[in-house]
Write a protein that holds these residues in place. Structure first.
Motif, PDB file in Angstrom:
ATOM      1  N   MET A  54      51.900  35.456  39.272  1.00  0.00           N
ATOM      2  CA  MET A  54      50.814  36.007  38.433  1.00  0.00           C
ATOM      3  C   MET A  54      50.282  37.289  39.078  1.00  0.00           C
ATOM      4  O   MET A  54      49.974  37.301  40.276  1.00  0.00           O
ATOM      5  N   TYR A  58      45.205  39.792  37.344  1.00  0.00           N
ATOM      6  CA  TYR A  58      44.834  38.622  36.525  1.00  0.00           C
ATOM      7  C   TYR A  58      44.480  37.429  37.402  1.00  0.00           C
ATOM      8  O   TYR A  58      44.527  36.285  36.966  1.00  0.00           O
ATOM      9  N   GLY A  60      46.049  36.350  40.202  1.00  0.00           N
ATOM     10  CA  GLY A  60      47.139  35.658  40.904  1.00  0.00           C
ATOM     11  C   GLY A  60      47.490  36.334  42.216  1.00  0.00           C
ATOM     12  O   GLY A  60      46.947  37.386  42.548  1.00  0.00           O
ATOM     13  N   ARG A 113      46.556  30.950  34.013  1.00  0.00           N
ATOM     14  CA  ARG A 113      45.993  31.224  35.346  1.00  0.00           C
ATOM     15  C   ARG A 113      45.826  29.959  36.185  1.00  0.00           C
ATOM     16  O   ARG A 113      45.966  29.992  37.403  1.00  0.00           O
TER      17      ARG A 113
END
Ligand SMILES: Cc1cc2nc3c(=O)[nH]c(=O)nc-3n(C[C@H](O)[C@H](O)[C@H](O)COP(=O)(O)OP(=O)(O)OC[C@H]3O[C@@H](n4cnc5c(N)ncnc54)[C@H](O)[C@@H]3O)c2cc1C
Length: 391
Positions: A54, A58, A60, A113
């Motif tokens: 990720m 975002y 990650g 997520r």
């Protein structure tokens, strides 16, 4: 190891600890049962391994190829089936990261997520394996949707994924020209799955046929443009086989070596431990040498990807070499492990026997090794030009 940073070592240790505690004690059971590996799924979800790729933007960790390779390799030393939970998932996530527009990334990464959603990769069809450019799954555009019908085969994760990156035919072709890449949601009407295939190995990885009967897919779920699916596959997804299939092979080979070494160090013949017999120790030396050579090639290919800027044909060649060499090595190591272990591998329920079958499987999937040789051969003139110019 020259390619690994302290962050790589840290990740490797984190995954190794998880594998030692949560996966290794159950590996034989996972590899033997034709069941979704729930225990591995829960352990990987807790560690957010499904979302390792990720992007940072975002939330990650945006793991690089070498980190993903270390994760897949480490898990595969005891349970390649468990590695097949996180390998296609991170491949699809990374494909979205590299090809998705901002609306797609905002929407999909918000949902993914939490790091507990497996993702499927759907290319193969009953009549089109290596010749994927001839695929026949049809997607007709109607307003802001595609209506998708067709069958995909040998789909890792079967019904257990949240989204399926699916390659479909949106145009007349010829061949690869009319292919597009769509993300199909698990809850789509008209999407169904066959029973798990009874494979020779990788029993803990569910593999099924996927049936699509007039499945409605929003155009907003198409990655890149209509007709650009082949580029998504070849330029973006295929290089991921270096941290996917190649790393699975490397881990499988290492796992077989570990089992053979333990057997030779603890089992006696004619009053002496097997390892003190030169014929056996030479076999083990040969295994270790081939594994290390494969590891060097694999990490070098990952480093090339991570560094960026390499010519796509250089990447393609090195990735194909890494996948082909690693899985051929795993098969050779499996045969040598059989010579060291004898009955201990002949027992079909043993982990060694399971890993033997895995090695054969990886020679076939993610582009068979014959196909990898075709790619390497096709690029020979390019490789020669680079060598001649020293560039
Ligand atoms: C465990 C497992 C998991 C899989 N998971 C997935 C998945 O998640 N998603 C997905 O899309 N697919 C998946 N597959 C399918 C896999 O990618 C295909 O099996 C593979 O691409 C080979 O296709 P095929 O089996 O149809 O063989 P074929 O293409 O029919 O080939 C048969 C044999 O001929 C050889 N061959 C074919 N063409 C040539 C050529 N031009 N020159 C020389 N030799 C050639 C091949 O190497 C092979 O040995 C999986 C397969 C396995 C075994």
């Amino acid at each position: 190891m020259p390619f690994l940073s302290s962050a790589h070592h840290g990740l490797k240790k984190r995954v190794q600890d998880l594998v030692d505690k949560m996966i290794a004690p159950h590996a034989q059971e996972i590899e033997g049962a034709h069941e979704f590996p729930q225990r591995a799924y829960k352990a990987f979800s807790r560690e957010k391994l499904f979302a390792l790729s990720m992007p940072k933007a975002y939330g990650g960790p945006e793991a690089d190829a070498l980190s993903l390779a270390l994760m897949v390799e480490t898990i595969s030393t005891v349970s390649p089936s468990s590695a097949l939970l996180v390998f296609p998932t991170n491949a699809v996530l990374r494909t979205i990261a590299l090809t998705g527009n901002s609306e797609q990334k905002d929407r999909l990464f918000a949902e993914l997520r939490a790091g507990d959603q497996p993702m499927g990769f759907c290319l193969t069809e009953p009549d089109h394996g290596s010749d994927a450019g001839s695929l026949e799954t049809r997607a007709e555009r109607v307003g802001d949707h595609y209506i998708v019908s067709g069958t995909k085969s040998y789909i890792t994760l079967g019904q257990h994924a949240r989204y399926y990156l699916t390659f479909v035919r949106t145009g007349p072709g010829p061949k690869a020209a009319g292919i597009s890449a769509l993300l199909i949601s698990r809850d789509s009407e008209g999407l169904d799955f066959g029973p798990p295939e009874k494979k020779m190995g990788l029993h803990g990885s569910i593999t099924s046929q996927m049936y699509m009967d007039k499945v409605k897919v929003p155009v907003a779920n198409r990655l890149w443009g209509e007709g650009e699916g082949w580029r998504v596959l070849t330029e973006v997804a295929n290089p991921m086989r270096v941290w996917g299939a190649a790393s699975m092979s490397l881990g499988t080979a290492q796992g077989l070596f570990n089992l053979a070494l333990k057997h030779a160090s603890t089992t006696k013949s004619n009053g002496r431990h097997l390892i003190s017999q030169q014929a056996i120790s030479f076999l083990l030396a040969e295994m270790q040498m081939r594994i290390e050579a494969s590891r060097s090639l694999n990490y070098r290919a990952c480093a090339l990807l991570d560094r960026g800027g390499a010519h796509p044909r250089e990447i393609e060649t090195l990735v194909s070499m890494a996948k082909c060499y690693a899985s051929d090595t795993a098969m050779q190591v499996a045969e040598m492990a059989g010579k060291v272990m004898g009955e201990a591998m002949a027992d079909g329920n043993s982990l060694a026997a399971r890993l033997f079958c895995v090695a054969k499987g990886i020679q076939i999937f993610d582009g068979s090794n014959q196909v990898q040789r075709l790619i390497i051969a096709r690029n020979l003139s390019y490789t020669k030009d680079v060598a001649d110019t020293g560039s």
